[in-house]
Write a protein that holds these residues in place. Structure first.
Motif, short mmCIF file in Angstrom:
data_model
loop_
_atom_site.label_atom_id
_atom_site.label_comp_id
_atom_site.label_asym_id
_atom_site.label_seq_id
_atom_site.Cartn_x
_atom_site.Cartn_y
_atom_site.Cartn_z
N LYS A 141 -6.82 2.23 3.94
CA LYS A 141 -7.85 2.48 3.46
C LYS A 141 -8.17 4.37 3.10
O LYS A 141 -9.11 4.10 2.36
N ASP B 281 2.88 -2.48 4.26
CA ASP B 281 2.21 -3.66 3.39
C ASP B 281 1.15 -2.35 2.49
O ASP B 281 0.16 -2.14 3.33
N ALA C 67 -1.67 -3.28 1.42
CA ALA C 67 -2.78 -3.20 1.55
C ALA C 67 -3.88 -2.98 2.70
O ALA C 67 -4.33 -2.66 3.30
N LYS C 68 -2.37 -2.38 3.93
CA LYS C 68 -2.42 -1.90 5.34
C LYS C 68 -2.18 -0.49 5.72
O LYS C 68 -2.53 0.45 5.42
#
Lengths: 70, 139
Positions: free
Chosen positions: B10, B35, B37-38
């Motif tokens: 993020k 990951d 996305a994380k």
């Protein structure tokens, strides 16, 4: 025992991996398969002069190709 | 020598991480795990001729480069519309005036070599009167 490298399919793309295999074919026989979200890459009959370096150099090369392709 | 950085996806876009890694792949071995996305793990491994100090400096420089790329990424996405508008305007102005069709004379439509601007009456009235004249002569 063959040398083996696992690269996550989430970060490395297949065309870049194939390009790297083609470019490294003079150093030995390199094959890969897709397994559980990873590219599992086997190195066989590797030139003894580069045996200690080939996995890390190859991984960097695939990363470089992947970044170039993006 | 090895070191691992765990980055929050993020905070750092993947494109920025790729960009920063590309700058350093000639100085250190880099691998990605995790990951996208994380949490993204960046694994560093020193090259054979790299001292411990140099290795630490490379990892520190990577983090700075990552901030640099992340900021650049943010600026690029926030200025995207302005950039697109400016490029569109530049392309339109580079086109210049649109080419004029015909011979360029604004009054060229007044010339009517084929007679298509004439009305039906104008075109056929003379023929009718000629016919009537002929008939009158016969009678």
């Amino acid at each position: 025992m063959p040398l083996q490298l696992k690269l996550s399919e989430k970060f490395y793309d297949q065309p870049s991996l194939q390009k790297a295999i083609e470019d490294y074919r003079d150093f030995g026989r390199i094959n890969y398969k897709s397994q559980g979200g990873f590219f599992v890459i086997d190195f066989k009959n590797i030139d003894p002069d580069v045996k200690s370096l080939i996995i890390d150099e190859f991984a960097n090369y695939v990363l470089g190709q992947t970044v170039k392709a993006k | 020598m090895n070191e691992t950085l765990v980055l929050d996806a993020k905070l750092y876009p993947l494109s920025a991480i790729y960009g920063a890694a590309y700058v350093f792949i000639d100085k250190v071995y880099i691998r990605f795990e995790g990951d996208p996305a994380k949490k993204i793990k960046v694994l560093f491994k020193a090259k054979a001729d790299t001292s411990r100090e140099d290795f630490r400096k490379i990892v520190g420089d990577f983090e700075n480069e990552l901030l640099n790329y992340s900021l650049r990424d943010q600026i690029v996405s926030s200025n995207q519309k302005i950039r697109e508008t400016l490029i569109a305007q530049a392309l339109l102005s580079a086109l210049g005036d649109l080419p004029v069709q015909g011979n360029g004379d604004e009054n060229s439509f007044v010339d009517d070599p084929l007679g298509i601007a004439k009305t039906w009456e104008e075109r056929f009235e003379n023929k009718k009167t000629d016919k009537k004249k002929k008939q009158c002569r016969c009678n």
